[in-house]
Structure formats: C-alpha cells, structure tokens
Design an enzyme around this catalytic site. Structure first.
Site, PDB file in Angstrom:
ATOM      1  N   LYS A 117     -19.839  54.045  41.367  1.00 51.89           N
ATOM      2  CA  LYS A 117     -20.444  52.874  40.725  1.00 51.89           C
ATOM      3  C   LYS A 117     -21.910  53.116  40.367  1.00 51.89           C
ATOM      4  CE  LYS A 117     -17.138  49.428  42.077  1.00 51.89           C
ATOM      5  NZ  LYS A 117     -16.205  50.279  42.872  1.00 51.89           N
TER       6      LYS A 117
HETATM    7  C1  LIG Z   1     -14.817  50.369  42.593  1.00 51.71           C
HETATM    8  C2  LIG Z   1     -14.080  51.546  43.125  1.00 51.71           C
HETATM    9  C3  LIG Z   1     -12.806  51.916  42.624  1.00 51.71           C
HETATM   10  C4  LIG Z   1     -12.086  51.106  41.577  1.00 51.71           C
HETATM   11  O1  LIG Z   1     -12.682  51.209  40.303  1.00 51.71           O
HETATM   12  P1  LIG Z   1     -12.301  50.183  39.135  1.00 51.71           P
HETATM   13  O2  LIG Z   1     -13.291  50.451  38.064  1.00 51.71           O
HETATM   14  O3  LIG Z   1     -12.453  48.799  39.728  1.00 51.71           O
HETATM   15  O4  LIG Z   1     -10.901  50.448  38.727  1.00 51.71           O
HETATM   16  C5  LIG Z   1     -12.202  53.063  43.144  1.00 51.71           C
HETATM   17  N1  LIG Z   1     -12.783  53.798  44.103  1.00 51.71           N
HETATM   18  C6  LIG Z   1     -14.010  53.469  44.617  1.00 51.71           C
HETATM   19  C7  LIG Z   1     -14.576  54.309  45.712  1.00 51.71           C
HETATM   20  C8  LIG Z   1     -14.698  52.338  44.148  1.00 51.71           C
HETATM   21  O5  LIG Z   1     -15.884  52.006  44.674  1.00 51.71           O
END
Ligand SMILES: *Cc1c(COP(=O)(O)O)cnc(C)c1O
Length: 471
Positions: free
Chosen positions: A113
């Site tokens: 993120k």
């Molecule tokens: C947020 C997250 C996801 C999911 O990603 P999306 O964009 O919501 O599909 C998967 N793995 C981790 C470690 C995350 O923080």
C-alpha cells in the site's frame, strides 16, 4: 483527460477534481473516459527509464491539470531508494523457472500500500497548498491501510490524520508501527470496540454533512482513483524486468481483497501492456474467485466473512470490483446501475453466468482466479523457505499457490509480493517454528513511546476529539 462515474454521472472532471474525493456523487466510482494506448515505440522508450521517470510518463497520460515539471518533481521525490530501500524500487527475483516475485513491500510500512499511498501524500500536500485548503483524513483500520496512510501523511502541510482502530486487536508490531509516530498531524484513536465499530463511526461522522463540511473531513480508501493509478506503474516495471523483449506476454498473480491492486493490472492491460493472464488470488473469503469461476457475484454477510491468516484479504465485498464490471459490460452505466444499485441492493448478488460478457472476463480481459486456505498458506511458506531459502508472507503465499495453478509454458509469471513476513509473524512461527527477520529500522519498535488516545465506541466522542484538534 476527463473522468466519469461508473453509474453514469458524466459531469466533466479533471484529475485534481477527483483527487480528494471518494465515491462520485451518484455513488459510482471514477474512471478515465478512455485508456490511453501505448505503442511499441513508447514501450521501448519506457523500458529504459528509472522507476520515478516511468511513473511520471504513465501519470502524465492521466493528469493534465498539474504542470509537467511539478508532477515530475512529485514522482522523483516519492520513488526514492531512501524510501523504498532499493534503487530498482520494485526489484524482481526469480523463484523457480519462469516464476518471479515482484517486491512491492520495501516501503515505510512493509506492505504494497506504500507504493500508492506515498504518492498520494505528496499529491495531497501539493493540491491543498495550491488551493489554500486543509483536509482532515478520518479512517478506520485493522492494520495495513491505517499505517500506510499515516506514514504517507506524517509531517505533510495541510493534512491531519485521525485514524481509529479497535483497541488491542492489532498485532503488537502493527500497533507499534502506528502508535510510535510522534508527528503532530497524526492522531491515533483506539476505540473500545471491534473494527466494525470503527467503520460505523467513520460512516456516522461522514454522514453528518454539516460536520463533514465544517471540518473538511476526507478519506484515503482504496476506491481513490489516484491510488489505483499509482499502482499501474509497477505492472509496467514488473513487465520490463520479466519479459526479455516487449513483444512477449507476461502473467501476473495478485493477492486480492478489495480488487484495487488487480484492477490496476487491468488498466495496464487495457493500455496495451502485453499481459497474458491476471490471476486473482483469494483466501477463504472467495467472493472474487466465485465470480470468476461461476459468473455469480455474491457479497457476504459479516457472519460469513472469515478471519484468516491473510487478514488484509478478508473482505465481504470488493469495493473496486465495480470498475471492472463497468468495462466488462462495455461501459453501459445504465446496466451497471441496475446490477449494483438494483439487484445487489435487493438480493445481495447478481448473476452474469448466462451473459456473453462473462465469457469475455477470461477471453478478452485475461482474468482467472484461485482460492487458498490456511493449510495452503502454511505449506507454501514452508516449501518456499525450504526449497528457495526465501521467506514470504501469508498474502504472498496465497498468490504463489494460485500462480502455480495458472502457469503457461513460455509465459513468465510474476507474483506480487504484497507484504513482508514480519507483519504476520504469528503465522510464520506456526509454519516454521521461528520468528521472521525484521528490517533493522524496526528492531525494538514495541518499546518506543506510544502516542494514542482511547475513546469509547461513540461517534460523538470522535467528533468532539476532531473538533478539539483542528485549528
Ligand atoms: C490491501 C492488501 C491486499 C489486498 O489488496 P486489494 O487492492 O484490496 O485487492 C493484499 N495483501 C496485503 C498485504 C494488503 O495489505
């Protein structure tokens, strides 16, 4: 470039008009009116660029209301070795023949993120200064999103963050990551309740339109278009590293929750990047796997949403999915509204299995999917440690397991690494009997002084706190 809403509102909007927005006023999600196409000459030129310059090239196709020199400087300031740990920013490593891990988790909070949120922090600061405005970001987190937002916004002019989290429910590492921030513009609020209470509070505050306007309340959730756009860049960067030349196809597997990450892959593919398959990997919360297997999209009730060892993929509905369905239906906003407002609102599901569009999800848009369980994660973590001396986290393990079910000879498969194992140490201990290594900068963070207030699960208490800390 103009942006439109998936539910039909076509008021002309530029990038900066939607940058600070969540949903469109009609309840839809913003998308560009078209996907810019990249030709062979462009791909050849982009292949040679460092990450920040590639980011600028891609972003500038979608952003024409920030002067080019400013956008270039924002990208250069965001994607640095200092912030992301390596000069390549998203280095690829080959695990076994034709299977690669793309490292997206070396940013400040050790999850992918950061790739988008770090850019968002700089864009917000830039745009707020230009308008002479301020923004108070109110959020609810059970882990990854909240810390990525705080590390992106810390010290930024014009922005405050008020982040609620369920008291005592995050891992000690996650608590330490967030609560050790001492920046004056970051406010951690531990709520006496569970994550749903935090979300209800955010909703209640946002629904008080007078309060929302007076205190300039905003969000940074995953439906934000700028976040999604920032994620498009690492599909190109991963492609250039995995493909020997720009005429070769490459597949990607994406550990998925709210469908933001893999939707960015869809955008890259729509722009003409030669992506063979986009594999949507889910855990036991298999809303998306069910859709791509059967054509039925069925949101889950809270009681049907499992708490798993890949918690960032524990979703009951996928908030970005509407963007893909819009493209799947040939951008027919009327039909999309009928599905999402009509059928989904009434029955909690819709069924495209008999629709010719559903067959196109695979054939025309390259999607496919798999599902994993806790036992799969443990087995994949053990196997990867033993055979490749590589430690992966639980979400990446869901990805790797899914990737192996969709291999095509001669087509490189890139698995997106979405977090580092230290964030989910409990499951690593269960799989391997020992704690994962921790990057040097996180050693001992649990002992740092904590900056957090405790409030009851009550929207009024949170409003009062915000009002007292906004001046
Ligand atoms: C947020 C997250 C996801 C999911 O990603 P999306 O964009 O919501 O599909 C998967 N793995 C981790 C470690 C995350 O923080």
């Amino acid at each position: 470039m103009r942006y439109l809403s998936t539910r039909g509102d076509s008021t002309p909007r530029k990038f900066c008009d939607i940058l600070l927005e969540g949903l469109a006023p009609d309840g839809g999600l913003y998308l560009p009116e078209r996907y810019p196409q990249v030709d062979a000459a462009t791909l050849a030129r982009w292949r040679e660029l460092p990450y920040h310059a590639l980011a600028f090239e891609i972003l500038s196709l979608y952003i024409d209301d920030i002067p080019a020199a400013d956008l270039k400087a924002l990208c250069a300031r965001t994607y640095t070795e200092e912030v992301f740990g390596t000069p390549d920013i998203v280095p690829l490593r080959e695990l076994e023949d034709g299977v690669y891990l793309e490292a997206l988790s070396n940013g400040p909070t050790l999850a992918f993120k950061d790739m988008a949120m770090q850019l968002l922090g700089n864009l917000f600061e830039y745009e707020l200064a230009r308008r002479g405005e301020e923004l108070n970001i109110l959020g609810a987190t059970s882990g990854d999103t909240g810390s990525a937002a705080e590390y992106a916004m810390r010290g930024k002019q014009g922005v405050r963050v008020f982040m609620t989290s369920p008291e005592g429910r995050m891992s000690p590492f996650q608590q330490a990551q967030m609560f050790s921030l001492q920046d004056a513009n970051i406010h951690n609020i531990a709520i006496a309740g569970v994550f749903d209470d935090c979300q209800d509070i955010v909703k209640a505050v946002s629904n008080d339109l007078e309060f929302k306007r007076k205190y300039r309340i905003g969000t940074v959730n995953s439906i934000n278009w700028a976040r999604l756009l920032a994620q498009v860049v690492y599909y190109f960067a991963g492609y250039f590293q995995a493909a020997a030349s720009n005429d070769r196809p490459v597949s990607f597997t994406v550990p998925s929750g709210n469908f933001g990450n893999v939707c960015a892959g869809h955008v890259a593919r729509m722009m003409g990047l030669p992506i063979h398959t986009l594999v949507v990997a889910t855990n036991e919360n298999d809303v998306l796997d069910e859709f791509f297997r059967t054509g039925v999209y069925r949101v889950r009730a809270a009681a049907d949403t499992h708490e798993t060892s890949s918690p960032s993929m524990d979703i009951s509905k996928a908030s970005n999915f509407e963007r893909f369905v819009f493209d799947l239906l040939g951008r027919d906003a009327g039909r999309l509204r009928g599905l999402f407002e009509g059928e989904l609102g009434r029955t909690g599901r819709f069924d495209l299995s008999a629709d010719p569009a559903f067959a196109e999800a695979a054939a025309r848009f390259g999607f496919s999917s798999s599902r994993s369980t806790h036992a799969d994660r443990l087995a994949t973590i053990r196997d990867t440690d033993k055979r490749f001396a590589t430690l992966i986290d639980t979400h990446t393990a869901d990805g790797l397991k899914a990737a192996r079910e969709h291999l095509v000879p001669g087509v490189p498969m890139v698995v997106l690494e979405t977090a580092l194992p230290i964030k989910f140490a409990e499951t690593i201990v269960e799989a391997l009997g020992h704690e994962p290594d921790r990057p040097a900068r996180f050693v001992g963070i649990e002992a740092l002084p904590k900056r957090v207030v405790r409030l009851p699960a009550d929207a009024q208490a949170v409003k009062t706190y915000i009002a007292q800390h906004c001046d």
